[in-house]
Write a protein that holds these residues in place. Structure first.
Motif, PDB file in Angstrom:
ATOM      1  N   VAL A 284       7.707  -2.366   5.316  1.00  0.00           N
ATOM      2  CA  VAL A 284       7.929  -2.247   3.915  1.00  0.00           C
ATOM      3  C   VAL A 284       9.070  -3.380   3.258  1.00  0.00           C
ATOM      4  O   VAL A 284       9.636  -3.836   3.619  1.00  0.00           O
ATOM      5  N   GLY A 285       8.473  -3.867   1.831  1.00  0.00           N
ATOM      6  CA  GLY A 285       9.057  -5.518   1.558  1.00  0.00           C
ATOM      7  C   GLY A 285      10.195  -4.900   0.710  1.00  0.00           C
ATOM      8  O   GLY A 285       9.892  -4.009   0.193  1.00  0.00           O
ATOM      9  N   MET A 286      10.835  -5.980  -0.139  1.00  0.00           N
ATOM     10  CA  MET A 286      11.325  -6.577  -0.985  1.00  0.00           C
ATOM     11  C   MET A 286      10.767  -7.428  -2.361  1.00  0.00           C
ATOM     12  O   MET A 286      11.037  -8.024  -2.119  1.00  0.00           O
ATOM     13  N   GLY A 287      10.857  -6.831  -3.094  1.00  0.00           N
ATOM     14  CA  GLY A 287      10.736  -7.520  -4.755  1.00  0.00           C
ATOM     15  C   GLY A 287       9.426  -7.955  -5.638  1.00  0.00           C
ATOM     16  O   GLY A 287       9.383  -8.069  -6.605  1.00  0.00           O
ATOM     17  N   ASN A 288       8.366  -6.587  -4.115  1.00  0.00           N
ATOM     18  CA  ASN A 288       7.014  -6.765  -4.903  1.00  0.00           C
ATOM     19  C   ASN A 288       6.754  -8.327  -6.113  1.00  0.00           C
ATOM     20  O   ASN A 288       6.404  -8.350  -6.422  1.00  0.00           O
ATOM     21  N   GLN A 289       6.474  -9.074  -4.868  1.00  0.00           N
ATOM     22  CA  GLN A 289       6.329 -10.652  -5.654  1.00  0.00           C
ATOM     23  C   GLN A 289       4.234 -10.357  -5.065  1.00  0.00           C
ATOM     24  O   GLN A 289       3.395  -9.756  -4.443  1.00  0.00           O
ATOM     25  N   PRO A 290       3.999 -11.589  -6.025  1.00  0.00           N
ATOM     26  CA  PRO A 290       2.578 -11.957  -5.546  1.00  0.00           C
ATOM     27  C   PRO A 290       2.287 -12.416  -4.713  1.00  0.00           C
ATOM     28  O   PRO A 290       2.538 -12.917  -3.780  1.00  0.00           O
ATOM     29  N   GLY A 291       1.041 -11.063  -4.536  1.00  0.00           N
ATOM     30  CA  GLY A 291       0.428 -11.515  -2.901  1.00  0.00           C
ATOM     31  C   GLY A 291       0.639 -10.502  -2.435  1.00  0.00           C
ATOM     32  O   GLY A 291      -0.431  -9.673  -1.354  1.00  0.00           O
ATOM     33  N   SER A 292       1.804  -9.093  -2.650  1.00  0.00           N
ATOM     34  CA  SER A 292       2.150  -7.562  -1.565  1.00  0.00           C
ATOM     35  C   SER A 292       1.006  -7.086  -1.967  1.00  0.00           C
ATOM     36  O   SER A 292       0.771  -6.167  -1.562  1.00  0.00           O
ATOM     37  N   GLU A 293      -0.097  -6.854  -3.509  1.00  0.00           N
ATOM     38  CA  GLU A 293      -0.462  -6.291  -4.136  1.00  0.00           C
ATOM     39  C   GLU A 293      -1.937  -6.524  -3.909  1.00  0.00           C
ATOM     40  O   GLU A 293      -3.006  -5.638  -4.374  1.00  0.00           O
ATOM     41  N   PHE A 294      -2.209  -7.829  -2.841  1.00  0.00           N
ATOM     42  CA  PHE A 294      -4.251  -8.202  -2.556  1.00  0.00           C
ATOM     43  C   PHE A 294      -3.853  -6.833  -1.710  1.00  0.00           C
ATOM     44  O   PHE A 294      -3.056  -6.300  -0.398  1.00  0.00           O
ATOM     45  N   PRO A 295      -5.492  -6.702  -1.996  1.00  0.00           N
ATOM     46  CA  PRO A 295      -6.167  -5.564  -1.488  1.00  0.00           C
ATOM     47  C   PRO A 295      -5.910  -6.087   0.526  1.00  0.00           C
ATOM     48  O   PRO A 295      -5.977  -4.512   0.906  1.00  0.00           O
ATOM     49  N   SER A 296      -6.027  -6.851   1.241  1.00  0.00           N
ATOM     50  CA  SER A 296      -6.336  -6.991   2.931  1.00  0.00           C
ATOM     51  C   SER A 296      -4.690  -6.933   3.045  1.00  0.00           C
ATOM     52  O   SER A 296      -4.328  -6.476   4.108  1.00  0.00           O
ATOM     53  N   ILE A 297      -3.102  -6.800   1.891  1.00  0.00           N
ATOM     54  CA  ILE A 297      -2.082  -7.069   2.587  1.00  0.00           C
ATOM     55  C   ILE A 297      -2.183  -5.924   2.166  1.00  0.00           C
ATOM     56  O   ILE A 297      -1.555  -4.450   3.459  1.00  0.00           O
ATOM     57  N   GLY A 298      -1.195  -5.285   0.407  1.00  0.00           N
ATOM     58  CA  GLY A 298      -0.751  -3.644   0.284  1.00  0.00           C
ATOM     59  C   GLY A 298       0.122  -3.663   1.219  1.00  0.00           C
ATOM     60  O   GLY A 298       0.285  -2.664   1.710  1.00  0.00           O
ATOM     61  N   LEU A 299       0.580  -4.507   0.623  1.00  0.00           N
ATOM     62  CA  LEU A 299       2.897  -4.386   1.069  1.00  0.00           C
ATOM     63  C   LEU A 299       2.928  -3.203   0.125  1.00  0.00           C
ATOM     64  O   LEU A 299       3.349  -4.305  -1.243  1.00  0.00           O
TER      65      LEU A 299
END
Lengths: 347, 347
Positions: A284-299
């Motif tokens: 789990v990360g912090m900040g919901n930065q762009p990139g975390s939503e990419f399907p290959s990432i899904g953070l």
DNA sequence: TTGAAAGCGCTAACAA
DNA sequence: TTGTTAGCGCTTTCAA
């Protein structure tokens, strides 16, 4: 259609020019053009005539003259560290949502974590009589920030404070609460072996993440393992550290990352070494930065209320301007602990 | 240390105040404070005394007065569409690299693809007598851009032109060449069944990508397949289209994406449906945007010379200012076709 | 309702 | 070398 006009051909149209053209006094046109026709009981005929004339002549009010007179610019300066992420964009939207209805407008610049540049930009803003400055604080720039205060210009820090400058007002994301939310999420998944990836540049809000990590473990009666806690300089390549941490037989089953970018890198590194996210390791990360939503990432991550921070900072700026105070020492920690659950913790 | 100064307590320090304090004439202090002491042959003693006094009193030159007098502000306005990606950050660096040594400084704002906001921001910049405006053009804002030209203020478009405004100078990435580079890369990999994902908002540089796609296929004697070519609105969710395109038995073995973000989404969608990147489908994007380098993504792409674009625009702005021209119709297509080869095409 | 005029802080032409 | 002074364009007070 477009016309390469030569500037020298054009004479700047001034209120006095319009007055002369209309055959009335300068003050009358002045009142009309600054929207005070009603108040000064100027006849509607005159008003319309002047307004039409101004438009015809291509009149552009000279803010320089106006502001010299008023000794204020109507500008609020935003000084970011950089414009790489969505943070500047979103907080600017917040600022605009507040300034939109006022007589103030924002202009932006960056300091790029460079004390010299920060100083230069601040000097520029002071010389241009910006009415307030909102900045993401930069540790090496204390002297410059102090100069703003000494100058009597309102200063507001975004997202952190600076040691020894506690009187400067601050609007920040409550990273401590958000970190707790993230940690609780991992714990609720049954994970007990939680590692931490973060950074420490001496700023409090950054440190709040590690502290929340420690406190949550303590609360759960889990011993802290120093080798599962890593602090990096910002923008570090952390893959190696992740591989190291997870090569041991006894390895974490979850990772709390103080910054999404670390989570993103971690997912890559973990999957690269054959571990499954989230089965083997939940992240789990912090900040919901762009990139975390990419399907290959899904953070999975926690949203930070960037727009609200901007909005709050802007209204605080206006308050300070109107109170003629450069700072009042107020602190505003904005809650932003919407958990965004994605693949990396969807067991 | 910090001191919540009340602005009203402070009197603005002016040159005349310093002159009086020093017991000399206003012009003398004026010359000294504007760095013309040498030229005016003012004694070094006087100069030092005035400089020291100015510092003591906390003198901040009033740019409003200075610029009112000179009728220029020394400010170049940058008007971006938004600040979400690294583009603004990098082009600003380029602008700074040029303006650093000059008497000009940049201030930023955004128009958020909103004609009303664009108009407001431009009005503000004109009223503040910005010396030039550099903007990423927005189709719905033609009237506003025309107003800049009519005002005689230099205008420079970044990365695209606007139909009917061909006299406005432009600095842009040569997307056509870059697209060719990307396509050639796929072709060099032996791929013949190349699909295209892109968008079309009517701007030429955007369209250049599709055109390059078409031309490269033609050159190779490959028939264009309309069902393998998709255009989306910007910021679309394209996963569905990708799935559709690749569900057929007869599917592409490569994808050229007009924008990295489409490539990133495509990789996720492809891998989500069990296809292997790059074995089954090689993917290449455009722009080397943040995210494409993430280990889980690894999108091959073509670098865009953002910093050079900013630098060129800045020097062009200075040229126009000095020539007192609002535009000259020059076009500058900057080559940026460094291929960045990552996982998505590493066979 | 309108007009005249002072002055914001700085630059620069002109005088001494 | 230094001093005097006239604006830059606008706001606003005071008078009419």
């Amino acid at each position: 259609m477009v016309f390469a006009a030569s500037i020298s051909m054009k004479k700047q149209v001034s209120t006095s020019m319009i007055a002369k053209e209309a055959g009335i006094a300068v003050s009358t046109t002045g009142f009309i053009l600054s929207g005070k026709a009603r108040k000064m009981k100027i006849s509607e005929k005159t008003e319309q005539r002047v307004l039409a004339l101004a438009k015809d002549l291509g009149y552009v009010p000279n803010a320089l003259a106006k502001n010299l007179r008023r000794n204020r610019s109507g500008i609020i300066g935003l000084l970011y560290n950089h414009l790489k992420h969505h943070w500047a964009d979103e907080s600017l939207k917040g600022v605009r949502s507040v300034l939109g209805d006022t007589e103030y407008s924002p202009f932006l610049s960056t300091h790029e974590f460079d004390a010299k540049l920060l100083e230069k930009e601040v000097e520029l803003m002071l010389q241009h009589r910006f009415d307030a400055i909102i900045s993401v604080p930069f540790k090496e720039g204390k002297k410059t920030y102090q100069r703003i205060i000494d100058n009597g210009t309102p200063l507001i820090f975004l997202n952190d404070t600076l040691e020894g400058m506690s009187d400067v007002d601050m609007v920040a994301w409550n990273a401590r609460e958000a970190s707790k939310t993230a940690m609780n999420h991992l714990i609720s998944l049954g994970r007990k072996k939680i590692g931490f990836l973060g950074w420490d540049d001496g700023r409090r809000m950054i440190r709040a993440r590690v502290e929340a990590y420690r406190n949550c473990l303590k609360r759960e009666g889990i011993d802290l393992r120093k080798d599962w806690m890593r602090l990096f300089p910002l923008e570090a390549d952390i893959a190696e550290s992740v591989v190291e941490m997870f090569s041991e037989k006894d390895r974490p089953d979850a990772l709390f990352c103080g910054l999404d970018i670390y989570g993103i890198q971690a997912i890559g590194a973990l999957e690269g070494m054959g571990l499954k996210v989230p089965e083997d390791v939940a992240v789990v990360g912090m900040g919901n930065q762009p990139g975390s939503e990419f399907p290959s990432i899904g953070l999975s991550t926690v949203n930070s209320p960037n727009e609200s921070i901007g909005a709050k900072a802007a209204s605080l700026a206006i308050e300070l301007i109107e109170q003629k105070q450069s700072c009042t020492g107020s602190r505003h920690l904005l809650h932003g602990d919407d958990l965004v659950i994605r693949r990396s913790t969807s067991i």
